[in-house]
Design an enzyme around this catalytic site. Structure first.
Site, PDB file in Angstrom:
ATOM      1  N   SER A 198       0.832  -1.200   0.000  1.00 27.82           N
ATOM      2  CA  SER A 198       0.000   0.000   0.000  1.00 27.82           C
ATOM      3  C   SER A 198       0.874   1.260   0.000  1.00 27.82           C
ATOM      4  O   SER A 198       1.661   1.447  -0.934  1.00 27.82           O
ATOM      5  CB  SER A 198      -0.943  -0.049   1.201  1.00 27.82           C
ATOM      6  OG  SER A 198      -1.963   0.898   1.081  1.00 27.82           O
TER       7      SER A 198
ATOM      8  N   ASP B  11      -9.118  -4.556  -5.525  1.00 25.93           N
ATOM      9  CA  ASP B  11      -8.551  -3.763  -4.430  1.00 25.93           C
ATOM     10  C   ASP B  11      -9.310  -2.435  -4.305  1.00 25.93           C
ATOM     11  O   ASP B  11      -9.334  -1.647  -5.244  1.00 25.93           O
ATOM     12  CB  ASP B  11      -7.068  -3.500  -4.705  1.00 25.93           C
ATOM     13  CG  ASP B  11      -6.324  -2.935  -3.500  1.00 25.93           C
ATOM     14  OD1 ASP B  11      -6.937  -2.168  -2.737  1.00 25.93           O
ATOM     15  OD2 ASP B  11      -5.141  -3.258  -3.338  1.00 25.93           O
TER      16      ASP B  11
ATOM     17  N   HIS C  23      -7.384  -5.920  -0.377  1.00 26.12           N
ATOM     18  CA  HIS C  23      -6.224  -5.042  -0.484  1.00 26.12           C
ATOM     19  C   HIS C  23      -4.947  -5.855  -0.387  1.00 26.12           C
ATOM     20  O   HIS C  23      -4.672  -6.453   0.643  1.00 26.12           O
ATOM     21  CB  HIS C  23      -6.300  -4.003   0.636  1.00 26.12           C
ATOM     22  CG  HIS C  23      -5.285  -2.915   0.560  1.00 26.12           C
ATOM     23  ND1 HIS C  23      -4.901  -2.328  -0.633  1.00 26.12           N
ATOM     24  CD2 HIS C  23      -4.567  -2.293   1.525  1.00 26.12           C
ATOM     25  CE1 HIS C  23      -4.000  -1.389  -0.383  1.00 26.12           C
ATOM     26  NE2 HIS C  23      -3.767  -1.356   0.911  1.00 26.12           N
TER      27      HIS C  23
END
Length: 516
Positions: free
Chosen positions: A237, A457, A485
């Site tokens: 991320s 995602d 995610h």
């Protein structure tokens, strides 16, 4: 929610061949550990700044709060490295402490080196995450690497930023996420102004030192401090942004980088926020499809969008009473966001919404609190203080309060559940600190970098992955046809490709696609 990048990475991990060490005898872990821990002369970063070598000390209790009992096959050591507060003025700016943990398998052999890990956020603890991953990464990887986590500057154990009170954070998460009347919007502006000013009052000009570029330069100091000539890195991320900036600054120091749940550094704050709104809408549509196909597991029925929309609307005027707080619109919205980071959260969300309809908000609060990092006593970590400090320092293109108000109805129409809320980054619009935007460009001279994108995602929508791979100029894309995610290590195809790359530098085939 931070508009530039996902506020939090909730991606929460064998294979047996010992590639790269064929024909060699297994090393004695105790002898190898003594050799690796021997202090060396003060190493120098690629910026020419000397740092002290990491002085590792056993920290066997670091597992507490992560596991109920100590892991059996991993030993932990901790160290703290001092870094300049301002890498552009290293001699005259003071220092920050950066905390690290090293997880080392008791059966380690044919050691490749150190694997640095960042969980995202910005604001998540890399120390805690590395302890977790040292147990749940594929066993093959743990046997070959020291797993090293670090709390970036301003986060957790590393000179933490703390300027939000628990009461203000409760107010922030509980307030209407998509205020429609002028009075409600004014309340949001006033609250975020108070939050921003509390950080400005406490830290002043130092707020700009919490930027991503400064942290990327810290990473190079950590690489030098542990004695690695090049860095092996796994970033999730926001950690993909951190890795991309490092690769641009220090391309020759890249051994192997895996960037999972990619952030596109070239996007403006507004464009990134809109893509995230679209990503969460897409994920919620996938949740709706699941509900229709799994009626027994989804007690709220085949139209969860109508149920959630009504729950948020009702919570604006008649919130369900819980223990010590009410299930206001903000808490319900936060619970929905939290549940969409993982496909396993869909069943929990469905039951939480059903319970809420029946006057029981406990499961809804559990979802929201896991996202907010709020404990049962109402205490918060510094996750969101750091999230604001980093995100706002990084951004010199924040829409003004007036611009955000104008975007809000437009995005609400395009993205009914999430658009209105994601149009409002009011805290950065009122942030008092100077800005320090990160570089976004080609990692000229770097080794190949693996970038992973997941089609479902919500937080870092898939299209950012091919964009990041292209921007770097050395990126190789892996696509996972999955939900939630991030992707590694959730499915065998991705696991195998990443393991081979990390251990023996075998770059995955171009445009590799992994089925769900």
């Amino acid at each position: 929610m931070s508009a530039r990048v996902a506020r939090r990475s909730l991606a929460v991990l064998l294979v047996t061949a010992l590639l790269g060490g064929c024909g060699s005898l297994p090393t004695d872990p105790s002898q190898e550990a003594r050799r690796l821990d021997r202090p060396a002369a003060a190493p120098t970063t690629s910026s020419g700044v000397k740092v002290e070598p990491a002085q590792w000390k056993p920290c066997p209790d670091v597992y507490k709060g992560i596991f109920s009992s100590p892991p059996q096959n991993v030993k932990y050591d901790c160290a703290t490295v001092k870094v300049p507060q301002d890498w552009h003025n290293p001699e005259g700016s003071g220092t920050f402490d950066v905390a690290m943990v090293r997880g080392r398998s008791t059966t380690q052999r044919d050691r490749v080196g150190s694997l640095f890990i960042n969980p995202g956020g910005p604001g998540a603890s890399g120390v805690e995450y590395a302890v977790y991953r040292s147990v749940y990464l594929p066993a093959e990887v743990v046997r070959r690497f020291d797993v090293i986590g670090f709390d970036p500057r301003g986060i957790g154990r590393s000179s933490p930023v703390k300027c939000f009170s628990d009461a203000d954070l409760d107010a922030n998460f509980g307030i209407d996420p998509d205020p429609q009347t002028d009075a409600a919007f004014g309340e949001s502006v006033a609250l975020t102004r108070r939050l921003a000013q509390s950080c400005g009052d406490k830290y002043g000009d130092k707020l700009r030192f919490y930027s991503t570029e400064q942290t990327a330069r810290d990473m190079d100091a950590l690489r030098a401090a542990v004695g690695e000539q090049q860095m092996t890195y796994l970033g999730y991320s926001y950690g993909t942004l951190l890795g991309a900036v490092y690769a641009q600054l220090f391309p020759k120091n890249v051994r192997a980088f895996v960037l999972d749940g990619a952030v596109d550094p070239t996007l403006s704050m507004q464009d990134s926020a809109e893509k995230q709104a679209a990503g969460f809408e897409h994920a919620f549509d996938n949740f709706t499809t699941w509900c229709k196909a799994n009626v027994t597991a989804c007690p709220i029925g085949p139209d969860p969008r109508a149920v959630v929309t009504k729950a948020i609307a009702d919570a604006r005027t008649s919130p369900v009473q819980g223990k010590g707080r009410n299930a206001t619109a903000g808490w319900v919205f936060t619970a929905v966001v939290s549940s969409l980071y993982s496909e396993s959260g869909w069943r929990v969300l469905a039951q939480a919404m059903q319970d809420l309809r029946n006057g029981k908000p406990e499961k809804m609060f559990q979802l929201a609190d896991s996202y907010a990092e709020r404990d049962p006593e109402g205490k918060y970590t510094n996750m969101f203080d750091a999230n604001a400090a980093v995100g706002c320092a990084d951004s010199d293109d924040t829409p003004t309060v007036e611009q955000a108000r104008a975007l809000q109805p437009q995005w609400r129409q395009k993205y009914p559940l999430f658009g209105g809320a994601l149009a409002l980054n009011l805290i950065c619009a009122q942030w008092p600190g100077k800005r320090d935007p990160y570089p976004a460009g080609v990692a000229t001279g770097s080794a190949p970098i693996v970038v992973i994108g997941t089609l479902g995602d919500p937080a870092t929508p898939y299209e950012q992955a091919p964009a990041l791979a292209k921007m770097l100029g050395v990126g190789t894309l892996i696509t996972w046809k999955g939900e939630g995610h991030t992707a590694y290590p959730k499915t065998g195809c991705v696991i195998d490709a990443v393991n081979r790359y990390l251990i023996d530098l075998r770059v995955p085939p171009a445009e590799l696609t992994c089925e769900k």
